[in-house]
Design a protein around this motif. Sequence first.
Motif, PDB file in Angstrom:
ATOM      1  N   UNK A   1      39.724  39.991  64.082  1.00 13.62           N
ATOM      2  CA  UNK A   1      39.419  40.786  62.902  1.00 13.62           C
ATOM      3  C   UNK A   1      39.838  40.022  61.649  1.00 13.62           C
ATOM      4  N   UNK A   2      38.919  39.816  60.707  1.00  7.91           N
ATOM      5  CA  UNK A   2      39.262  39.071  59.489  1.00  7.91           C
ATOM      6  C   UNK A   2      40.091  39.908  58.526  1.00  7.91           C
ATOM      7  N   UNK A   3      40.734  39.259  57.546  1.00  6.36           N
ATOM      8  CA  UNK A   3      41.483  40.007  56.542  1.00  6.36           C
ATOM      9  C   UNK A   3      40.538  40.923  55.769  1.00  6.36           C
ATOM     10  N   UNK A   4      41.037  42.094  55.408  1.00  9.26           N
ATOM     11  CA  UNK A   4      40.213  43.050  54.648  1.00  9.26           C
ATOM     12  C   UNK A   4      40.253  42.775  53.157  1.00  9.26           C
ATOM     13  N   UNK A   5      41.437  42.442  52.653  1.00 10.04           N
ATOM     14  CA  UNK A   5      41.567  42.247  51.213  1.00 10.04           C
ATOM     15  C   UNK A   5      42.379  41.002  50.902  1.00 10.04           C
ATOM     16  N   UNK A   6      42.170  40.504  49.694  1.00  7.07           N
ATOM     17  CA  UNK A   6      42.900  39.352  49.164  1.00  7.07           C
ATOM     18  C   UNK A   6      43.728  39.831  47.988  1.00  7.07           C
ATOM     19  N   UNK A   7      44.805  39.114  47.718  1.00  9.68           N
ATOM     20  CA  UNK A   7      45.690  39.427  46.604  1.00  9.68           C
ATOM     21  C   UNK A   7      45.888  38.157  45.798  1.00  9.68           C
ATOM     22  N   UNK A   8      45.755  38.268  44.478  1.00  5.93           N
ATOM     23  CA  UNK A   8      45.967  37.107  43.610  1.00  5.93           C
ATOM     24  C   UNK A   8      46.978  37.476  42.523  1.00  5.93           C
ATOM     25  N   UNK A   9      47.742  36.478  42.079  1.00  6.16           N
ATOM     26  CA  UNK A   9      48.701  36.643  40.987  1.00  6.16           C
ATOM     27  C   UNK A   9      48.396  35.574  39.947  1.00  6.16           C
ATOM     28  N   UNK A  10      48.462  35.944  38.678  1.00 12.69           N
ATOM     29  CA  UNK A  10      47.991  35.039  37.634  1.00 12.69           C
ATOM     30  C   UNK A  10      48.934  34.923  36.444  1.00 12.69           C
ATOM     31  N   UNK A  11      48.758  33.827  35.727  1.00 12.86           N
ATOM     32  CA  UNK A  11      49.480  33.613  34.473  1.00 12.86           C
ATOM     33  C   UNK A  11      49.040  34.604  33.407  1.00 12.86           C
ATOM     34  N   UNK A  12      47.950  35.342  33.639  1.00 10.15           N
ATOM     35  CA  UNK A  12      47.502  36.343  32.673  1.00 10.15           C
ATOM     36  C   UNK A  12      48.324  37.627  32.732  1.00 10.15           C
TER      37      UNK A  12
ATOM     38  N   UNK B   1      48.663  39.638  35.427  1.00  9.17           N
ATOM     39  CA  UNK B   1      48.142  40.630  36.365  1.00  9.17           C
ATOM     40  C   UNK B   1      48.140  40.094  37.791  1.00  9.17           C
ATOM     41  N   UNK B   2      48.068  41.046  38.715  1.00 17.41           N
ATOM     42  CA  UNK B   2      47.746  40.749  40.107  1.00 17.41           C
ATOM     43  C   UNK B   2      46.460  41.512  40.378  1.00 17.41           C
ATOM     44  N   UNK B   3      45.635  41.001  41.290  1.00 18.11           N
ATOM     45  CA  UNK B   3      44.365  41.660  41.585  1.00 18.11           C
ATOM     46  C   UNK B   3      44.145  41.717  43.081  1.00 18.11           C
ATOM     47  N   UNK B   4      43.502  42.794  43.502  1.00 13.28           N
ATOM     48  CA  UNK B   4      43.148  42.991  44.900  1.00 13.28           C
ATOM     49  C   UNK B   4      41.626  42.902  44.997  1.00 13.28           C
ATOM     50  N   UNK B   5      41.151  42.070  45.932  1.00  9.65           N
ATOM     51  CA  UNK B   5      39.716  41.786  46.100  1.00  9.65           C
ATOM     52  C   UNK B   5      39.277  42.118  47.515  1.00  9.65           C
ATOM     53  N   UNK B   6      38.035  42.530  47.675  1.00  8.93           N
ATOM     54  CA  UNK B   6      37.449  42.726  48.996  1.00  8.93           C
ATOM     55  C   UNK B   6      37.199  41.348  49.599  1.00  8.93           C
ATOM     56  N   UNK B   7      37.744  41.089  50.788  1.00 10.69           N
ATOM     57  CA  UNK B   7      37.632  39.761  51.401  1.00 10.69           C
ATOM     58  C   UNK B   7      36.231  39.475  51.933  1.00 10.69           C
ATOM     59  N   UNK B   8      35.429  40.496  52.137  1.00 13.41           N
ATOM     60  CA  UNK B   8      34.073  40.305  52.646  1.00 13.41           C
ATOM     61  C   UNK B   8      33.075  40.034  51.525  1.00 13.41           C
ATOM     62  N   UNK B   9      33.167  40.823  50.455  1.00 15.67           N
ATOM     63  CA  UNK B   9      32.178  40.734  49.383  1.00 15.67           C
ATOM     64  C   UNK B   9      32.670  39.993  48.151  1.00 15.67           C
ATOM     65  N   UNK B  10      33.979  39.889  47.990  1.00 19.04           N
ATOM     66  CA  UNK B  10      34.535  39.280  46.788  1.00 19.04           C
ATOM     67  C   UNK B  10      34.640  40.248  45.617  1.00 19.04           C
ATOM     68  N   UNK B  11      34.305  41.511  45.831  1.00 19.65           N
ATOM     69  CA  UNK B  11      34.356  42.499  44.748  1.00 19.65           C
ATOM     70  C   UNK B  11      35.802  42.820  44.375  1.00 19.65           C
TER      71      UNK B  11
ATOM     72  N   UNK C   1      38.709  45.114  43.597  1.00 27.38           N
ATOM     73  CA  UNK C   1      39.031  46.489  43.970  1.00 27.38           C
ATOM     74  C   UNK C   1      40.062  47.117  43.057  1.00 27.38           C
ATOM     75  N   UNK C   2      41.003  46.306  42.556  1.00 31.84           N
ATOM     76  CA  UNK C   2      42.115  46.864  41.802  1.00 31.84           C
ATOM     77  C   UNK C   2      42.752  45.781  40.945  1.00 31.84           C
ATOM     78  N   UNK C   3      43.087  46.117  39.699  1.00 30.56           N
ATOM     79  CA  UNK C   3      43.888  45.248  38.835  1.00 30.56           C
ATOM     80  C   UNK C   3      45.250  45.890  38.662  1.00 30.56           C
ATOM     81  N   UNK C   4      46.290  45.117  38.928  1.00 33.52           N
ATOM     82  CA  UNK C   4      47.664  45.597  38.803  1.00 33.52           C
ATOM     83  C   UNK C   4      48.250  44.992  37.533  1.00 33.52           C
ATOM     84  N   UNK C   5      48.473  45.820  36.539  1.00 30.79           N
ATOM     85  CA  UNK C   5      49.049  45.382  35.270  1.00 30.79           C
ATOM     86  C   UNK C   5      50.488  45.846  35.172  1.00 30.79           C
ATOM     87  N   UNK C   6      51.073  45.710  33.990  1.00 31.80           N
ATOM     88  CA  UNK C   6      52.429  46.206  33.786  1.00 31.80           C
ATOM     89  C   UNK C   6      53.451  45.119  33.522  1.00 31.80           C
TER      90      UNK C   6
END
Length: 190
Positions: free
Chosen positions: A129-140, A142-152, A154-159
Motif C-alpha cells: 500500500x503506497x503512502x496516502x499523504x505527503x508532508x512538506x515544511x518550508x521557509x515560508x 508553513x507546512x502543507x499536506x498533499x495527496x500522494x496520488x494526485x498531488x492535490x 489538502x491542507x496548509x498549516x500556518x501559525x
Amino acid sequence: HKYGHGGTHFTSWAQELVKTSLRAPTSCVAFSPDGSRVVVAAGTCCHELSSKDLRPLVVLPLGDRDAGLGTARVLSVAISDQGLIVTGCSDGGVRMYNVASGADPCVLSGHMGPVLFVAMSPGFVGTRQPPRVLLTASADGTARVWDALTGALQLTIGGHNAPVHCADFSADGTHVVTASADGTARIWVL
C-alpha cells in the motif's frame, strides 16, 4: 566522538560498510522504509542506490529547463517502498517521481520559499500500500499536506512566524508535529 553522562566518557565509531562517490556535493539522504534502497541528492540530481552495495539504480535529473523544472537544489528527500521519491527543493517546488512507472515528475506548487523537509505518511512498511499523504515544511513559515496520488493540496498549516525547518507524522498518521525557527514546536490534528 566522546559521549557520556555524569562524567562517564567513552569513544564510539561506526564501521563503514560501503562507499560511493558522486560528482557533486550531497545535500540529503533517505533510506526506503524496507531498507532496500537509498536516495542521495547531489547537486541538481537524485540518485537511487541499492543499500546493499550502493550500486546505482536510477538517476533523477531535476534540472530540465524545457519542462519548466529549472535547476533547483534538493534540500530534502523521502522514498517509499513502492518507488515514490519526493523531493523538497530550493525553488519552493515539491517533485514526486514514480520510479516504477518512469512517468515525468509531478510538480507540486504552493510554497513561497524553499522546501526544507518532506515526509510520507507512515504505516506502510512491508506492505504494497503506497503512502496516502505527503508532508512538506518550508521557509515560508508553513507546512502543507498533499495527496500522494494526485498531488492535490489538502491542507496548509500556518501559525509559525519563521521558517518551518522540519515536520513529521505521528505513528498513526493522525497528527503532525512542526518545528520552526520561531523557537516553537507544535502538534496539529489532521
